[in-house]
Design an enzyme around this catalytic site. Structure first.
Site, short mmCIF file in Angstrom:
data_model
loop_
_atom_site.label_atom_id
_atom_site.label_comp_id
_atom_site.label_asym_id
_atom_site.label_seq_id
_atom_site.Cartn_x
_atom_site.Cartn_y
_atom_site.Cartn_z
N ILE A 138 0.83 -1.20 0.00
CA ILE A 138 0.00 0.00 0.00
C ILE A 138 0.87 1.26 0.00
CG2 ILE A 138 -1.92 -1.21 1.11
CD1 ILE A 138 -1.29 0.37 3.66
N CYS A 139 0.37 2.29 -0.62
CA CYS A 139 1.11 3.55 -0.75
C CYS A 139 0.98 4.35 0.54
CB CYS A 139 0.57 4.36 -1.92
SG CYS A 139 1.38 5.96 -2.09
N LEU A 140 2.10 4.57 1.20
CA LEU A 140 2.13 5.36 2.43
C LEU A 140 3.15 6.48 2.36
CD1 LEU A 140 2.03 2.42 5.01
CD2 LEU A 140 0.14 3.88 4.33
#
Length: 190
Positions: A138-140
């Site tokens: 996931i993009c964090l």
């Protein structure tokens, strides 16, 4: 070290179908994070006994998060690690329009942990959203990584779940459902 099964939850208010979705409540998130214990040991997987001490702190923070969320009546993930605490697996779920969407969770701690946050991955939905990297990570980057960097070594896995995975699920699952990229059958594992 023992394997540990955890369950904890984000507070997510979902609007009934056809109504506007509520925004993620940043004050609730801040309150939740303020209640989590801050970690003190700055040690990574290669640091021997210091890593064992850090891992104990990680477990204590995850247990505190679990207790807090159970008291709130929320339950949204399970997690367990290998013997060394470097590889973690579990499940995460999010309820949208009264339907539960459940996904496999996996991540390995980088050797530079805790200086670098873990890359949380949901491999089942790899490629279904722009807010994800190869392998279902996931993009964090833009929001979470700078916050993590300012809070080394105090943030741990419980913080990553509370500030990373929980808001990501709250933002992305409704979008993926409405866009038809995931269906209840895909996200409803028993």
């Amino acid at each position: 070290l023992k394997q540990l099964r955890m369950s904890a939850a984000p507070s997510a208010d979902e609007a009934p179908k056809g109504e506007e979705k509520k925004e993620i409540n940043m004050m609730d998130m801040k309150t939740t994070v303020q209640k989590l214990p801050l970690l003190k040991v700055k040690a990574g997987p290669r640091d021997g006994e210091a890593w064992v001490a850090r891992l104990k702190e990680e477990y204590m923070a995850l247990i505190a998060y679990q207790k807090m969320n159970k008291e709130a009546g929320n339950d949204w993930f399970t997690i367990e690690s290998n013997k060394t605490g470097t590889k973690w697996t579990g499940k995460v779920w999010f309820v949208h329009n009264l339907l539960r969407y459940e996904f496999d969770l996996e991540f390995e701690l980088p050797v530079t942990y805790p200086n670098v946050p873990p890359e949380l991955a949901l491999p089942e939905i790899d490629g279904k959203t722009e807010k994800m990297y190869r392998g279902g990570k996931i993009c964090l980057d833009s929001h979470f990584r700078p916050l993590w960097a300012r809070n080394v070594p105090h943030f741990g896995l419980a913080h990553a779940m509370a500030l990373g995975m929980a808001p990501w699920l709250a933002a992305e699952v409704p979008h993926l459902v409405e866009a038809g990229r995931i269906t209840h059958q895909e996200g409803a594992k028993k």
